[in-house]
Scaffold this motif. Structure first.
Motif, short mmCIF file in Angstrom:
data_model
loop_
_atom_site.label_atom_id
_atom_site.label_comp_id
_atom_site.label_asym_id
_atom_site.label_seq_id
_atom_site.Cartn_x
_atom_site.Cartn_y
_atom_site.Cartn_z
N PRO A 1 11.90 7.04 -4.65
CA PRO A 1 10.63 7.49 -3.84
C PRO A 1 11.21 8.84 -3.28
O PRO A 1 11.95 9.36 -3.17
CB PRO A 1 10.22 6.43 -2.92
N ASP A 2 9.93 9.84 -3.13
CA ASP A 2 10.18 10.89 -2.55
C ASP A 2 11.03 11.86 -3.14
O ASP A 2 11.79 12.84 -2.69
CB ASP A 2 10.39 10.84 -1.15
N GLY A 3 11.08 12.03 -4.46
CA GLY A 3 11.92 12.88 -5.12
C GLY A 3 13.50 12.50 -5.07
O GLY A 3 14.34 13.47 -5.65
N ILE B 1 -5.02 5.54 -10.75
CA ILE B 1 -3.52 5.59 -11.26
C ILE B 1 -2.94 6.52 -10.45
O ILE B 1 -1.62 6.31 -10.04
CB ILE B 1 -3.60 5.52 -12.88
N ALA B 2 -3.57 7.81 -10.27
CA ALA B 2 -2.87 8.93 -9.82
C ALA B 2 -2.61 8.66 -8.11
O ALA B 2 -1.50 9.08 -7.74
CB ALA B 2 -3.74 10.20 -9.84
N LEU B 3 -3.72 8.03 -7.47
CA LEU B 3 -3.49 7.62 -5.99
C LEU B 3 -2.36 6.40 -5.98
O LEU B 3 -1.69 6.66 -4.81
CB LEU B 3 -5.13 7.08 -5.57
N PHE B 4 -2.40 5.74 -6.86
CA PHE B 4 -1.20 4.79 -6.79
C PHE B 4 0.03 5.47 -7.06
O PHE B 4 1.16 4.91 -6.42
CB PHE B 4 -1.74 3.43 -7.80
N THR B 5 0.16 6.20 -7.91
CA THR B 5 1.46 6.98 -8.15
C THR B 5 1.88 7.83 -6.66
O THR B 5 3.10 7.72 -6.43
CB THR B 5 1.36 7.98 -9.25
N VAL B 6 1.14 8.44 -6.09
CA VAL B 6 1.11 9.22 -4.89
C VAL B 6 1.73 8.06 -3.65
O VAL B 6 2.73 8.33 -2.97
CB VAL B 6 0.00 9.84 -4.36
N ALA B 7 1.07 6.98 -3.73
CA ALA B 7 1.52 5.94 -2.73
C ALA B 7 2.78 5.33 -2.97
O ALA B 7 3.64 5.15 -1.94
CB ALA B 7 0.38 4.82 -2.54
N VAL B 8 3.36 5.38 -4.17
CA VAL B 8 4.56 4.74 -4.47
C VAL B 8 5.86 6.04 -4.24
O VAL B 8 6.88 5.66 -3.71
CB VAL B 8 4.68 4.40 -5.89
N HIS B 9 5.48 7.34 -4.62
CA HIS B 9 6.32 8.25 -4.46
C HIS B 9 6.09 9.20 -3.27
O HIS B 9 6.86 10.22 -3.31
CB HIS B 9 6.44 8.97 -5.84
N LEU C 1 -11.10 -0.63 -0.96
CA LEU C 1 -10.29 -0.77 -2.24
C LEU C 1 -9.10 0.41 -2.19
O LEU C 1 -8.07 0.32 -2.64
CB LEU C 1 -10.98 -0.21 -3.56
N SER C 2 -9.61 1.51 -1.59
CA SER C 2 -8.57 2.49 -1.34
C SER C 2 -7.26 2.23 -0.61
O SER C 2 -6.13 2.24 -0.68
CB SER C 2 -9.15 3.85 -0.72
N ALA C 3 -7.21 1.21 0.51
CA ALA C 3 -6.61 0.95 1.42
C ALA C 3 -5.79 -0.13 0.43
O ALA C 3 -4.65 -0.25 0.60
CB ALA C 3 -7.32 0.00 2.47
N ALA C 4 -6.30 -0.95 -0.32
CA ALA C 4 -5.78 -2.24 -1.07
C ALA C 4 -4.70 -1.32 -2.17
O ALA C 4 -3.63 -1.81 -2.12
CB ALA C 4 -6.83 -3.01 -1.77
N VAL C 5 -5.14 -0.35 -2.95
CA VAL C 5 -4.22 0.22 -3.79
C VAL C 5 -3.19 0.97 -2.96
O VAL C 5 -1.92 0.83 -3.65
CB VAL C 5 -4.99 1.22 -4.78
N VAL C 6 -3.43 1.76 -1.90
CA VAL C 6 -2.38 2.26 -1.10
C VAL C 6 -1.36 1.37 -0.57
O VAL C 6 -0.27 1.44 -0.54
CB VAL C 6 -2.98 3.09 0.11
N ALA C 7 -1.92 0.05 -0.08
CA ALA C 7 -1.06 -0.95 0.32
C ALA C 7 -0.34 -1.40 -0.79
O ALA C 7 0.94 -1.64 -0.59
CB ALA C 7 -1.76 -2.18 0.93
N TRP C 8 -0.57 -1.59 -2.05
CA TRP C 8 0.11 -2.15 -3.06
C TRP C 8 1.27 -0.72 -3.47
O TRP C 8 2.29 -1.15 -3.57
CB TRP C 8 -0.89 -2.34 -4.23
N GLY C 9 0.51 0.44 -3.49
CA GLY C 9 1.64 1.26 -3.71
C GLY C 9 2.91 1.42 -2.98
O GLY C 9 3.89 1.54 -2.93
N MET C 10 2.46 1.32 -1.59
CA MET C 10 3.69 1.34 -0.30
C MET C 10 4.58 0.12 -0.78
O MET C 10 5.75 0.21 -0.35
CB MET C 10 2.89 1.28 0.96
N PHE C 11 3.71 -0.88 -1.04
CA PHE C 11 4.91 -2.24 -1.20
C PHE C 11 5.89 -1.92 -2.30
O PHE C 11 6.93 -2.31 -2.18
CB PHE C 11 3.95 -3.39 -1.46
N VAL C 12 5.32 -1.22 -3.44
CA VAL C 12 6.08 -1.15 -4.52
C VAL C 12 7.10 -0.02 -3.92
O VAL C 12 8.43 -0.14 -4.39
CB VAL C 12 5.26 -0.59 -5.76
N ARG C 13 6.79 0.93 -3.30
CA ARG C 13 7.73 1.99 -2.77
C ARG C 13 8.88 1.29 -2.03
O ARG C 13 9.98 1.44 -1.96
CB ARG C 13 6.86 3.04 -2.06
#
Length: 436
Positions: A37-39, A133-141, A182-194
């Motif tokens: 994450p974060d480069g 998909i793009a929002l999920f990628t941002v939440a991960v990285h 749904l935005s909160a759910a996808v962000v939460a998923w992405g933060m979990f993956v992160r």
């Protein structure tokens, strides 16, 4: 696009079209092998990284899923009554396909791609899957502040979407709340993956650090063992080699000696050389212990071997007066006896080197509970020194001091007021030690 009983909900451009986004979209984005994450390393787009085979598979899958989901959304909109205008549908499809193509650059510029797709989501159903998909990628990285900023842009574009393509069947608060959830759910998923990836990176770094520390510990232990062996060799061999040097020098500088004296000196040289070899094997044998911990060589010297050491020095020409005030020399603990042996050995070796011809006095006294005291005295050499000074590294007493300190004892050495050189060592002898 309006929402009917059998039609999907309106898309959320920040995490748009909540109910119509297949779980496979986020699963495919999660499977993307971003490096950190974060480069960190090669992620976050801060430095360009060549795609691996898995990267290509994941990116193609995300692109196809985005196209498929977008086509589903457009088809649902066309099935409504009345359908959207042809011009809006054409713009929707063109902008949506372009948005899906932007996913190829989501690794390098995740925030920029997510913002551009959110802007397309103000009117395009075709771009809905790509936006998710793009929002999920941002939440991960990206860190949480950056993710919240992207979510805010997405929600703002969703508000614009509800104005451009309103629906009458579902109340506006429900549509807006569904998009926020749904935005909160996808962000939460992405933060979990992160968080999971950060944990994996942390464990990997910890394992590498532990491996490096283990290598350093092995090197340190090897160096300590080498130093210990070197000191042991000095303690063992200096005594023997000094005898060799002294008697060889006598043979060299007394060519007129009688055959008996020459034979006697040669015998001492031969015996000392053989004993030196045995002592060398004894030191090296410390490294050759069997599985049961038993040594493959003869035992280490003990306090009971002191009389034999003194007699050996006397046969070599050293004048020694020895006094033993110990009830039983063989009853001393092995470590104490071995250290005491090395003290006397080093002291008599120094007498031969630096005070030839003098009389050395050795006193050993003590017992269980009182400790063991070893004192060796010798006057300064009378007359001239040996014609060929014996070599000396000057570290014998330093090594002896460290040996005694590690054994819990104390060592003093120096010239006394009456002009004698004294070496005084005290070693522990526990009161509860029982002789084997």
């Amino acid at each position: 696009m309006s929402v009917t009983a059998g039609a999907p909900a309106a898309p959320d451009p920040g995490l748009e079209h909540p109910s119509l986004v297949p779980a496979q979209l986020l699963a495919a984005a999660d499977a993307a092998p971003e490096r950190g994450p974060d480069g960190v390393g090669s992620t976050g787009g801060r430095r360009r990284v060549q795609r691996s085979v898995r990267d290509w598979v994941v990116d193609v899958t995300c692109f196809l899923l985005a196209l498929l989901s977008g086509a589903v959304f457009v088809g649902a909109a066309l099935s409504e009554t009345p359908p959207p205008p042809d011009g809006l549908v054409l713009a929707d499809v063109v902008a949506g396909v372009a948005g899906c193509l932007l996913l190829w650059w989501r690794r390098r510029w995740p925030v920029a791609v997510a913002v551009l797709l959110a802007l397309l989501g103000t009117f395009s159903d075709m771009a809905s899957g790509a936006v998710v998909i793009a929002l999920f990628t941002v939440a991960v990285h990206r860190r949480l502040p950056v993710v919240l900023g992207v979510v805010a842009v997405g929600l703002a574009s969703f508000v614009v979407y509800t104005v451009v393509r309103p629906t009458d069947e579902v109340p506006y608060p429900i549509v807006l709340g569904f998009g926020v959830l749904l935005s909160a759910a996808v962000v939460a998923w992405g933060m979990f993956v992160r968080a999971r990836r950060q944990l994996v990176l942390s464990l990997r770094e910890r394992a590498l650090r532990a491996e490096r520390e283990q290598v350093l510990q092995v090197d340190r232990a090897r160096q300590m063992e080498r130093t210990r062996i070197a000191r042991e060799m000095h303690d063992v061999l200096a005594h023997r080699l000094s005898l060799l040097s002294m008697h060889a020098g006598a043979l060299e500088f007394r060519p007129d000696a009688s055959p008996t004296e020459i034979a006697q000196a040669a015998g001492v040289v031969r015996a000392s050389a053989r004993q030196a070899l045995e002592d060398l094997r004894e030191v090296i044998g410390v490294l050759r212990e069997g599985p049961d911990g038993s040594s493959s060589t003869r035992p280490q010297p003990t306090l009971g071997d002191l009389p034999a050491l003194v007699e050996e020095c006397r046969r070599a020409g050293v004048r020694v007066r020895a006094e033993y005030r110990v009830p039983d020399l063989g009853s001393a603990p092995p470590a104490t006896g071995r250290n005491a042996y090395r003290v006397v050995q080093e002291a008599l070796t120094n007498v031969r080197k630096h005070a030839p011809g003098t009389v050395a006095s050795v006193r050993v006294e003590g017992g269980p509970g009182t400790g063991l005291t070893i004192e060796v005295r010798n006057p300064p050499p009378a007359g001239g020194e040996h014609l060929v000074p014996l070599p000396s590294a000057g570290t014998g007493l330093v090594g002896l001091l460290e040996r005694i300190s590690l054994g819990g004892g104390h060592l003093e050495h120096g010239w006394t007021a009456d002009g004698e050189f004294r070496l005084l060592a005290t070693l522990p002898w526990p009161a509860d030690w029982a002789s084997a």
